[in-house]
Scaffold this motif. Structure first.
Motif, short mmCIF file in Angstrom:
data_model
loop_
_atom_site.label_atom_id
_atom_site.label_comp_id
_atom_site.label_asym_id
_atom_site.label_seq_id
_atom_site.Cartn_x
_atom_site.Cartn_y
_atom_site.Cartn_z
N LEU A 93 -11.15 -7.72 -22.50
CA LEU A 93 -12.36 -7.75 -23.32
C LEU A 93 -13.21 -6.50 -23.08
CD1 LEU A 93 -14.10 -9.46 -25.30
CD2 LEU A 93 -15.22 -10.43 -23.28
N LEU A 94 -13.30 -6.09 -21.83
CA LEU A 94 -14.10 -4.90 -21.51
C LEU A 94 -13.53 -3.64 -22.14
CD1 LEU A 94 -14.88 -5.74 -17.80
CD2 LEU A 94 -16.59 -5.35 -19.56
N LEU A 95 -12.23 -3.62 -22.36
CA LEU A 95 -11.62 -2.44 -22.99
C LEU A 95 -12.12 -2.25 -24.42
CD1 LEU A 95 -7.93 -2.65 -21.72
CD2 LEU A 95 -9.85 -1.33 -20.78
N ALA A 96 -12.62 -3.32 -25.04
CA ALA A 96 -13.19 -3.20 -26.39
C ALA A 96 -14.42 -2.30 -26.39
CB ALA A 96 -13.54 -4.58 -26.94
N LEU A 97 -15.08 -2.17 -25.23
CA LEU A 97 -16.26 -1.31 -25.15
C LEU A 97 -15.91 0.16 -25.29
CD1 LEU A 97 -18.35 -3.00 -22.30
CD2 LEU A 97 -18.69 -3.13 -24.77
N LEU A 98 -14.63 0.50 -25.19
CA LEU A 98 -14.24 1.89 -25.39
C LEU A 98 -14.51 2.34 -26.82
CD1 LEU A 98 -10.84 1.97 -23.45
CD2 LEU A 98 -13.13 2.55 -22.62
N ALA A 99 -14.64 1.34 -27.73
CA ALA A 99 -14.93 1.67 -29.13
C ALA A 99 -16.41 1.58 -29.45
CB ALA A 99 -14.16 0.73 -30.06
N ALA A 100 -17.24 1.20 -28.48
CA ALA A 100 -18.68 1.02 -28.73
C ALA A 100 -19.43 2.29 -28.32
CB ALA A 100 -19.21 -0.18 -27.96
N GLY A 101 -19.26 3.33 -29.09
CA GLY A 101 -19.87 4.60 -28.72
C GLY A 101 -21.00 5.07 -29.61
N SER A 102 -21.46 4.22 -30.52
CA SER A 102 -22.54 4.63 -31.42
C SER A 102 -23.44 3.45 -31.72
CB SER A 102 -21.95 5.17 -32.74
OG SER A 102 -21.28 4.15 -33.44
N ALA A 103 -24.65 3.74 -32.21
CA ALA A 103 -25.60 2.69 -32.53
C ALA A 103 -25.07 1.77 -33.62
CB ALA A 103 -26.93 3.30 -32.96
N GLY A 104 -24.23 2.30 -34.51
CA GLY A 104 -23.66 1.49 -35.58
C GLY A 104 -22.71 0.43 -35.09
N ARG A 105 -22.19 0.58 -33.87
CA ARG A 105 -21.28 -0.41 -33.31
C ARG A 105 -21.93 -1.18 -32.17
NH1 ARG A 105 -15.30 2.47 -33.12
NH2 ARG A 105 -15.08 2.74 -35.39
N LEU A 106 -23.26 -1.26 -32.21
CA LEU A 106 -23.99 -1.98 -31.17
C LEU A 106 -23.60 -3.46 -31.16
CD1 LEU A 106 -26.11 -1.28 -29.03
CD2 LEU A 106 -27.86 -2.09 -30.63
#
Length: 407
Positions: A93-106
């Motif tokens: 689940l934490l690996l999904a945070l690798l795609a959370a790099g912008s405010a649009g994907r908050l």
């Protein structure tokens, strides 16, 4: 036979399974504490909003309110394979945070935090149940005290590590670190040697099975007062938490000085956790909890005095006293609950004890602007002291005699 004079850490580490569980707690708490701070900083950097950053903590805590329902999962199968799967699922689940790099994907970051919290609720329930099966009853108090020491100790070290890693490499690096700790925790859990009986087929309606844990807590004459006292204590802790920065202001210190008070409180919790096992054996569940609540109440009341040594001593006393009822309640639930119900009872206990803390934070934020420290803090202290007195009026728990005979 191990004597009561042996240091708690030595007592626990001499037991192979207890030592493995404790090692797993060290690595997973380290990663979780590092991630907790980094997520707030990450959201603040992406949005510039203090409110959204504060919502990270709410997202993590929110699944606790569904504890009784989530706890049923901990009683549906063997707990060791479940814990291994939960640790690995948390890492993925934490690996999904690798795609959370912008405010649009908050939204992705908050979704991961809610899922992370939900997996944690099931994990804690299953771990509590498995510990009760794998660790000798005479070691439960020592183990739970040391686990509290580990949790608080990681709060002193891991956030700094997480902040440094975030500053150097960003939030993705902290997510990878936390994922790695979960993989390591899964390996440690796999090494635990425990024979679990096959689970009984679920009987009755889903809601009835969900309510069984809470029903057991309410009907048990030893568990009910401990869980209720824990809920009152954490409600007061939440309200008192809102007074931290006003107390810092009363000393004429900058807001960053709150970090010093947190560190002193954490050091007190580390000391309290080390002493918890011997104290539980000598005092019993209720009296140990009552003594801790009483110390916590006195410490909260004197924090209203705007004198720096007094406030520092108060923070240390809070750290020692507050965990006592949490350790006593957890140990009693493990000891006094049938194996088939332990997951649901542990999850229900966590909801009843920690749920009021969320309410307390909101109430405290509203009250602190209306009532000054000289009114609010002594009032909280009085409520806590009354709770301790009510708990101490009851006779020593039967577990005290049993614990002493097994020491």
């Amino acid at each position: 036979m191990t004597t009561t004079s042996t240091w708690p850490l030595v007592r626990v580490l001499r037991d192979r399974d207890a030592g493995l569980f404790l090692a797993g707690a060290v690595v997973s708490r380290f990663g979780s504490s590092a991630m907790w701070l980094a997520c707030g900083v990450w959201v603040k950097d992406l949005t510039g909003s203090d409110g959204l950053a504060a919502l990270c903590l709410l997202a993590l805590w929110l699944p606790t309110l569904a504890g009784p329902a989530l706890g049923t999962l901990a009683d549906r199968g063997r707990r060791r394979p479940l814990l291994i799967a939960l640790n690995l699922a948390s890492a993925l689940l934490l690996l999904a945070l690798l795609a959370a790099g912008s405010a649009g994907r908050l939204w992705l970051l908050f979704a991961v935090l809610v899922g992370y919290g939900a997996l944690g609720v099931v994990h804690d329930a299953a771990e509590s149940a498995l510990v009760a099966a794998a660790v000798a009853p005479r070691l439960l108090g020592d183990f739970n005290g040391l686990r509290m020491t580990v949790t608080e100790g990681m709060k002193l070290v891991a956030p700094l590590t997480g902040a440094g890693l975030y500053a150097a490499y960003g939030g993705r690096a902290v997510a990878l670190l936390d994922a790695a700790t979960f993989v390591l925790a899964a390996g440690l859990c796999a090494a635990v040697r425990v024979r679990e009986a096959p689970p009984e087929p679920p009987a009755g309606h889903w809601w009835e099975r969900t309510a069984e844990g809470a029903r057991h807590l309410w009907r048990h004459p030893g568990l009910r007062p401990l869980v209720l006292a824990g809920g009152v204590t954490m409600l007061c802790a939440g309200i008192g938490g809102a007074t931290l920065y006003p107390a810092v202001d009363s000393l004429g210190r900058p807001p960053a000085y709150a970090g010093v008070l947190y560190a002193v409180q954490g050091a007190g919790s580390v000391a309290g956790g080390l002493l918890a096992g011997p104290a539980l054996r000598h005092l019993g569940d209720r009296w140990f909890a009552a003594a801790g609540i009483g110390l916590f109440g006195a410490a909260v009341a004197v924090r209203a005095v705007p004198v720096e040594p007094v406030v520092l001593a108060s923070s240390a006393a809070v750290g020692i006293g507050l965990p006592a009822v949490l350790i006593a309640a957890l140990t009693a639930v493990q000891r006094e609950t049938p194996a088939v119900l332990r997951g649901r009872a542990a999850a229900a206990s966590d909801t009843l004890v920690f749920g009021p803390n969320v309410l307390g934070l909101a109430v405290g934020a509203a009250l602190v602007g209306v009532a000054g420290l000289w009114l609010l803090l002594p009032a909280l202290g009085a409520v806590l002291l009354a709770t301790a007195l009510v708990l101490a009026q009851r006779p020593p728990s039967p577990a005290r005699t049993a614990a002493k005979s097994m020491s």
